[in-house]
Design a protein around this motif. Structure first.
Motif, short mmCIF file in Angstrom:
data_model
loop_
_atom_site.label_atom_id
_atom_site.label_comp_id
_atom_site.label_asym_id
_atom_site.label_seq_id
_atom_site.Cartn_x
_atom_site.Cartn_y
_atom_site.Cartn_z
N ALA A 96 22.22 -39.29 31.79
CA ALA A 96 23.43 -39.45 30.99
C ALA A 96 23.35 -40.60 30.01
O ALA A 96 24.35 -41.22 29.69
N LEU A 97 22.15 -40.88 29.55
CA LEU A 97 22.00 -41.93 28.55
C LEU A 97 20.77 -41.62 27.72
O LEU A 97 19.88 -40.90 28.13
N GLN A 98 20.78 -42.15 26.54
CA GLN A 98 19.59 -42.07 25.70
C GLN A 98 19.25 -43.48 25.26
O GLN A 98 18.43 -44.14 25.89
N CYS A 99 19.91 -43.99 24.24
CA CYS A 99 19.57 -45.36 23.81
C CYS A 99 20.13 -46.38 24.80
O CYS A 99 19.63 -47.48 24.92
N GLY A 100 21.19 -46.03 25.53
CA GLY A 100 21.76 -46.90 26.56
C GLY A 100 22.80 -47.88 26.08
O GLY A 100 23.40 -48.58 26.89
N TYR A 101 23.04 -47.94 24.79
CA TYR A 101 23.97 -48.94 24.28
C TYR A 101 25.39 -48.74 24.79
O TYR A 101 26.06 -49.69 25.17
N GLU A 123 37.38 -31.11 30.91
CA GLU A 123 38.37 -31.53 29.91
C GLU A 123 38.96 -32.90 30.27
O GLU A 123 39.13 -33.75 29.40
N ASP A 124 39.28 -33.09 31.56
CA ASP A 124 39.81 -34.39 32.01
C ASP A 124 38.82 -35.52 31.72
O ASP A 124 39.20 -36.60 31.28
N ILE A 125 37.55 -35.26 31.97
CA ILE A 125 36.52 -36.27 31.75
C ILE A 125 36.40 -36.58 30.27
O ILE A 125 36.40 -37.75 29.86
N ARG A 126 36.33 -35.54 29.46
CA ARG A 126 36.21 -35.76 28.02
C ARG A 126 37.43 -36.52 27.48
O ARG A 126 37.29 -37.43 26.66
N HIS A 127 38.60 -36.18 27.97
CA HIS A 127 39.81 -36.87 27.54
C HIS A 127 39.79 -38.33 28.03
O HIS A 127 40.13 -39.25 27.29
N GLY A 128 39.37 -38.53 29.28
CA GLY A 128 39.34 -39.87 29.85
C GLY A 128 38.32 -40.80 29.20
O GLY A 128 38.43 -42.01 29.30
N LEU A 129 37.33 -40.21 28.53
CA LEU A 129 36.29 -41.01 27.88
C LEU A 129 36.46 -41.04 26.36
O LEU A 129 35.57 -41.53 25.65
N GLU A 130 37.59 -40.57 25.86
CA GLU A 130 37.80 -40.51 24.41
C GLU A 130 37.61 -41.85 23.71
O GLU A 130 37.16 -41.90 22.58
N GLY A 131 37.95 -42.93 24.34
CA GLY A 131 37.83 -44.25 23.72
C GLY A 131 36.46 -44.87 23.84
O GLY A 131 36.27 -46.02 23.48
N ASN A 132 35.50 -44.12 24.39
CA ASN A 132 34.13 -44.61 24.54
C ASN A 132 33.21 -43.67 23.77
O ASN A 132 33.09 -42.50 24.10
N LEU A 133 32.57 -44.21 22.76
CA LEU A 133 31.75 -43.40 21.87
C LEU A 133 30.28 -43.48 22.21
O LEU A 133 29.76 -44.55 22.54
N CYS A 134 29.61 -42.33 22.11
CA CYS A 134 28.17 -42.24 22.25
C CYS A 134 27.65 -41.50 21.03
O CYS A 134 28.10 -40.41 20.74
N ARG A 135 26.70 -42.10 20.36
CA ARG A 135 26.15 -41.46 19.16
C ARG A 135 24.88 -40.67 19.45
O ARG A 135 24.33 -40.05 18.57
N CYS A 136 24.41 -40.68 20.69
CA CYS A 136 23.12 -40.05 21.00
C CYS A 136 23.21 -38.77 21.82
O CYS A 136 22.44 -37.85 21.60
N THR A 137 24.09 -38.73 22.82
CA THR A 137 23.94 -37.72 23.86
C THR A 137 24.69 -36.41 23.68
O THR A 137 24.31 -35.43 24.28
N GLY A 138 25.76 -36.37 22.95
CA GLY A 138 26.57 -35.16 22.91
C GLY A 138 27.46 -35.02 24.14
O GLY A 138 28.13 -34.01 24.29
N TYR A 139 27.43 -35.97 25.04
CA TYR A 139 28.33 -36.10 26.19
C TYR A 139 28.08 -35.10 27.33
O TYR A 139 28.65 -35.25 28.40
N GLN A 140 27.26 -34.07 27.16
CA GLN A 140 27.06 -33.07 28.21
C GLN A 140 26.61 -33.72 29.52
O GLN A 140 27.18 -33.46 30.58
N ASN A 141 25.58 -34.53 29.46
CA ASN A 141 25.06 -35.14 30.68
C ASN A 141 25.97 -36.25 31.19
O ASN A 141 25.98 -36.55 32.39
#
Length: 169
Positions: A96-101, A123-141
């Motif tokens: 669940a990480l790529q660059c790790g930042y 959906e709950d997870i995606r909503h709960g993480l809305e304020g945390n951005l990842c530019r690498c993973t696409g969030y699937q993992n």
């Protein structure tokens, strides 16, 4: 200068800080907690997420003086006796990480998320993480990791899980 006393990752600290010092900078520069990352400095990316009294907060949007008298848990404070926290382990096992930042903030927010909702949907997870951005993973993992950690966690009321996460309800 203002004197503050905080408990960070189980240890008490009393320090003099400039009243305008951001909590993230205090953690990194005065306490050496460099796992808490400076991302955007505006509260938009979530990379700096820590737990304040057991609840996730963006440490770039709080002043260190606002944390006076409170308990803070950083990513460094999650492991116990050399064992990764279950959320850290789930992120590792599910790639669940790529660059790790973003990872420290994602993990801290995810712990708070499952404390409030022990059986979250995608959906709950995606909503709960809305304020945390990842530019690498696409969030699937990331979603898979949160689901895995939630499934591995013992069933308990949210208040109990928050208390176990190291803070007050």
């Amino acid at each position: 200068m203002t004197r503050i006393t905080v408990k960070v990752d189980g240890s008490s600290f009393t320090d003099e800080v400039e009243p305008r010092t951001l909590l993230v900078l205090y953690l990194r520069e005065q306490l050496g907690k460099t796992g808490t990352v400076v991302g955007c400095d505006t509260g938009n990316c979530g990379a700096c997420t820590v737990h304040l009294d057991g609840r996730s907060v963006k440490s770039c949007s709080l002043l260190a003086v606002q944390a006076d008298g409170h308990e803070i848990t950083t990513i460094e404070g999650l492991a116990t006796n050399g064992e990764l926290h279950p959320m850290q382990q789930a992120f590792h096992e599910n790639h669940a990480l790529q660059c790790g930042y973003c990872t420290p903030g994602m993990i801290m927010q995810s712990i708070d998320l499952i404390a409030d909702n022990p059986n979250p949907s995608d959906e709950d997870i995606r909503h709960g993480l809305e304020g945390n951005l990842c530019r690498c993973t696409g969030y699937q993992n990331i979603v898979k990791a949160v689901q895995a950690a939630a499934a591995a966690a013992p069933a308990a009321p949210a208040a109990v899980q928050h208390s176990a996460a190291g803070g007050a309800q």
